[in-house]
Write an enzyme that holds these catalytic residues in place. Sequence first.
Site, PDB file in Angstrom:
ATOM      1  CE  LYS A   1       2.436  -2.420  -4.330  1.00  0.00           C
ATOM      2  NZ  LYS A   1       2.062  -2.032  -2.958  1.00  0.00           N
TER       3      LYS A   1
ATOM      4  CG  ASP B   1      -1.909  -1.169   1.189  1.00  0.00           C
ATOM      5  OD1 ASP B   1      -2.270  -1.618   0.103  1.00  0.00           O
ATOM      6  OD2 ASP B   1      -2.274  -1.648   2.282  1.00  0.00           O
TER       7      ASP B   1
ATOM      8  CD  GLN C   1       0.677  -8.826  -2.787  1.00  0.00           C
ATOM      9  OE1 GLN C   1       1.308  -9.383  -3.660  1.00  0.00           O
ATOM     10  NE2 GLN C   1      -0.583  -8.516  -2.944  1.00  0.00           N
TER      11      GLN C   1
ATOM     12  N   GLY D   1      -4.506  -4.283  -3.847  1.00  0.00           N
ATOM     13  CA  GLY D   1      -5.499  -3.255  -4.130  1.00  0.00           C
ATOM     14  C   GLY D   1      -4.742  -1.996  -4.486  1.00  0.00           C
ATOM     15  CG  HIS D   2      -2.014  -1.882  -6.988  1.00  0.00           C
ATOM     16  ND1 HIS D   2      -1.063  -2.361  -7.844  1.00  0.00           N
ATOM     17  CD2 HIS D   2      -1.779  -2.501  -5.804  1.00  0.00           C
ATOM     18  CE1 HIS D   2      -0.299  -3.229  -7.200  1.00  0.00           C
ATOM     19  NE2 HIS D   2      -0.725  -3.340  -5.971  1.00  0.00           N
TER      20      HIS D   2
HETATM   21  P1  GDP Z   1      -0.719   0.386  -3.537  1.00  0.00           P
HETATM   22  O1  GDP Z   1      -1.346  -0.888  -3.094  1.00  0.00           O
HETATM   23  O2  GDP Z   1       0.744   0.441  -3.254  1.00  0.00           O
HETATM   24  O3  GDP Z   1      -1.039   0.736  -4.969  1.00  0.00           O
HETATM   25  O4  GDP Z   1      -1.394   1.527  -2.629  1.00  0.00           O
HETATM   26  P2  GDP Z   1      -2.950   1.685  -2.287  1.00  0.00           P
HETATM   27  O5  GDP Z   1      -3.651   2.202  -3.477  1.00  0.00           O
HETATM   28  O6  GDP Z   1      -3.470   0.468  -1.640  1.00  0.00           O
HETATM   29  O7  GDP Z   1      -2.880   2.765  -1.114  1.00  0.00           O
HETATM   30  C1  GDP Z   1      -2.348   4.030  -1.320  1.00  0.00           C
HETATM   31  C2  GDP Z   1      -3.470   5.064  -1.053  1.00  0.00           C
HETATM   32  O8  GDP Z   1      -2.904   6.340  -0.933  1.00  0.00           O
HETATM   33  C3  GDP Z   1      -4.468   5.161  -2.191  1.00  0.00           C
HETATM   34  O9  GDP Z   1      -5.725   5.486  -1.668  1.00  0.00           O
HETATM   35  C4  GDP Z   1      -3.922   6.312  -3.035  1.00  0.00           C
HETATM   36  O10 GDP Z   1      -4.931   6.973  -3.781  1.00  0.00           O
HETATM   37  C5  GDP Z   1      -3.373   7.208  -1.964  1.00  0.00           C
HETATM   38  N1  GDP Z   1      -2.195   7.993  -2.347  1.00  0.00           N
HETATM   39  C6  GDP Z   1      -1.177   7.668  -3.185  1.00  0.00           C
HETATM   40  N2  GDP Z   1      -0.210   8.623  -3.157  1.00  0.00           N
HETATM   41  C7  GDP Z   1      -0.645   9.552  -2.282  1.00  0.00           C
HETATM   42  C8  GDP Z   1      -0.075  10.758  -1.783  1.00  0.00           C
HETATM   43  O11 GDP Z   1       1.024  11.159  -2.134  1.00  0.00           O
HETATM   44  N3  GDP Z   1      -0.802  11.446  -0.851  1.00  0.00           N
HETATM   45  C9  GDP Z   1      -2.019  11.032  -0.411  1.00  0.00           C
HETATM   46  N4  GDP Z   1      -2.637  11.766   0.503  1.00  0.00           N
HETATM   47  N5  GDP Z   1      -2.591   9.902  -0.859  1.00  0.00           N
HETATM   48  C10 GDP Z   1      -1.902   9.168  -1.767  1.00  0.00           C
HETATM   49  P1  IMO Z   2      -0.889  -4.152  -2.283  1.00  0.00           P
HETATM   50  O1  IMO Z   2      -0.460  -4.677  -3.625  1.00  0.00           O
HETATM   51  C1  IMO Z   2      -0.961  -4.540   2.054  1.00  0.00           C
HETATM   52  C2  IMO Z   2      -1.000  -8.614   3.661  1.00  0.00           C
HETATM   53  C3  IMO Z   2      -2.271  -9.031   4.400  1.00  0.00           C
HETATM   54  C4  IMO Z   2      -1.672  -9.969   5.423  1.00  0.00           C
HETATM   55  C5  IMO Z   2      -0.573 -10.680   4.639  1.00  0.00           C
HETATM   56  C6  IMO Z   2      -0.992 -12.031   4.084  1.00  0.00           C
HETATM   57  O2  IMO Z   2      -2.183  -3.416  -2.322  1.00  0.00           O
HETATM   58  O3  IMO Z   2       0.212  -3.375  -1.653  1.00  0.00           O
HETATM   59  P2  IMO Z   2      -2.554 -12.719   2.037  1.00  0.00           P
HETATM   60  O4  IMO Z   2      -4.015 -12.454   1.795  1.00  0.00           O
HETATM   61  O5  IMO Z   2      -1.658 -12.187   0.975  1.00  0.00           O
HETATM   62  O6  IMO Z   2      -2.274 -14.155   2.354  1.00  0.00           O
HETATM   63  O7  IMO Z   2      -2.232 -11.916   3.403  1.00  0.00           O
HETATM   64  O8  IMO Z   2      -0.241  -9.811   3.565  1.00  0.00           O
HETATM   65  N1  IMO Z   2      -1.215  -8.109   2.279  1.00  0.00           N
HETATM   66  C7  IMO Z   2      -1.161  -6.823   1.939  1.00  0.00           C
HETATM   67  N2  IMO Z   2      -0.989  -5.725   2.717  1.00  0.00           N
HETATM   68  N3  IMO Z   2      -1.048  -4.441   0.702  1.00  0.00           N
HETATM   69  C8  IMO Z   2      -1.197  -5.521  -0.075  1.00  0.00           C
HETATM   70  O9  IMO Z   2      -1.181  -5.459  -1.418  1.00  0.00           O
HETATM   71  C9  IMO Z   2      -1.287  -6.792   0.541  1.00  0.00           C
HETATM   72  N4  IMO Z   2      -1.442  -8.054   0.093  1.00  0.00           N
HETATM   73  C10 IMO Z   2      -1.373  -8.850   1.167  1.00  0.00           C
HETATM   74  O10 IMO Z   2      -2.907  -7.932   4.995  1.00  0.00           O
HETATM   75  O11 IMO Z   2      -1.047  -9.244   6.444  1.00  0.00           O
HETATM   76 MG    MG Z   3      -2.877  -1.563  -1.839  1.00  0.00          MG
END
Ligand code: GDP
Ligand code: IMO
Ligand code: MG
Length: 447
Positions: A16, A13, A223, A40-41
């Site tokens: 990416k 999270d 991840q 979840g991106h």
């Molecule tokens: P990922 O799994 O690495 O793609 O990240 P996620 O999408 O799960 O979580 C990142 C969250 O932060 C998302 O809701 C993005 O829209 C948000 N986000 C990304 N970059 C920034 C930033 O620079 N500032 C803020 N406030 N939110 C951001």
């Molecule tokens: P993105 O791509 C954050 C974490 C789960 C748990 C552990 C194992 O959005 O960054 P799993 O369901 O993979 O067997 O769970 O890994 N986890 C993540 N945490 N971002 C993710 O993906 C994750 N994918 C798995 O919360 O701790």
């Molecule tokens: Mg994510």
Amino acid sequence: MANVIVIGAQWGDEGKGKITDLLSRSADVVVRSQGGVNAGHTIVVQGKTFKLHLIPSGILYPNTECIIGSGTVIDPKVLLQELEQFQSLEVSTENLFISQTAHVTMPYHRLLDMASETRRGKHKLGTTGRGIGPTYADKSERTGIRIIDLMNPNGLQEKLEWTINYKNVILEKLYNLSPLNPEAVIEEYLEYAEQLRPYVVDSSLKIAEAIQKRKNILFEGAQGTLLDLDHGTYPYVTSSNPIAGGACVGAGVGPTVIDRVIGVAKAYTTRVGEGPFPTELHGKVGKLLGNRGAEFGTTTGRRRRCGWFDGVIGRYAVRINGLDCLAITKLDVLDELEEIKVCIAYELNGKTCNHLPSNAKEFAQCKPIYETLPGWQQSTTNCRVLDDLPQTALSYLKFLAELMETPIAIISLGASRDQTIIVEDPIHGPKRALLNVNGEPVSSTFD
Ligand code: GDP
Ligand code: IMO
Ligand code: MG
């Protein structure tokens, strides 16, 4: 031509999705190579929010090919929902391709994931409950169903009948759950197979052809480094290899084709699920980071645990992935803080520890040693060039870059594409390996 890996440098999270979407404007092909619908991106473009689980974050560019590679595990139901999401918004999915050798997450995988978490009780891992562990376990055990099996209805029927009957024994006898109806599952998955058929390809061949044509390929990590099955905080990890090396394995390319590895890290740290987290904040500041950063899981909606930036983990991510440069995201989330702490080392059994302990029990005993830096207490969300940033924010970034001995190429200050400062060309700019005579990274960025 450049082939670039974008990797999560923390516990997932990190943003990416945003960084991949941003860099995809100069990519011809974007490849997902690890994980499944646990990912979840989020991408925010022109006020619209897209949440992606399997489809690569390059999908919004009409001329960019998006490949879901062999190392992923695919839940057809979720993938088809994602495809519908884009089709209903009139975003073309014509350029999406799915590897025929990716493994398929089946209903029994989801049930077994959740049942084993319940059985573990207080020792649960906090998985996403999406069947990821059991799907990869079947792959290793060589009882998995691959996309190529879905494409062959006759063979599939026989294979699934055997497998479902086998899994039913575990569901019933071990977990006291109702068995699955093999006929109903087979019918459901044959239907999914027909809907997915047009997208299925030999993905490593397709990537090889793109490499031969000297196209730009972006490998989108899922991840994060600390969730890596081999190099993460085991057992609190996922079941695949989200590190840079995993991108090569999962896509089916040799490491020699990779030109650059970019690590994405938040300006603080979050973790979702169980497991030790030395810099975790339980009080007011942790809440503030969670609220300002909207730290709720994209996939499960769970509240993410929040803490200060951890430099030990940062340096570890640089080493394990061979990071060339960094993208630091969510700097804006720190805007209100009077002071900001950064963990520079741990204290373990009365000694200073500069490296991540491999033993989960030891890791849980690590106490962070902090350096305290002043906050800037003003909004950075509208900054677009380095000069727009308050001096204290620049000092904070410089501190992180020096701590990790790695140049920061991108700074993100909001979820939208435009809320970004490109400090140096992340793809062709200075690399970490280029150190000056003092062993410092070649980057005049914050001086
Ligand atoms: P990922 O799994 O690495 O793609 O990240 P996620 O999408 O799960 O979580 C990142 C969250 O932060 C998302 O809701 C993005 O829209 C948000 N986000 C990304 N970059 C920034 C930033 O620079 N500032 C803020 N406030 N939110 C951001
Ligand atoms: P993105 O791509 C954050 C974490 C789960 C748990 C552990 C194992 O959005 O960054 P799993 O369901 O993979 O067997 O769970 O890994 N986890 C993540 N945490 N971002 C993710 O993906 C994750 N994918 C798995 O919360 O701790
Ligand atoms: Mg994510």
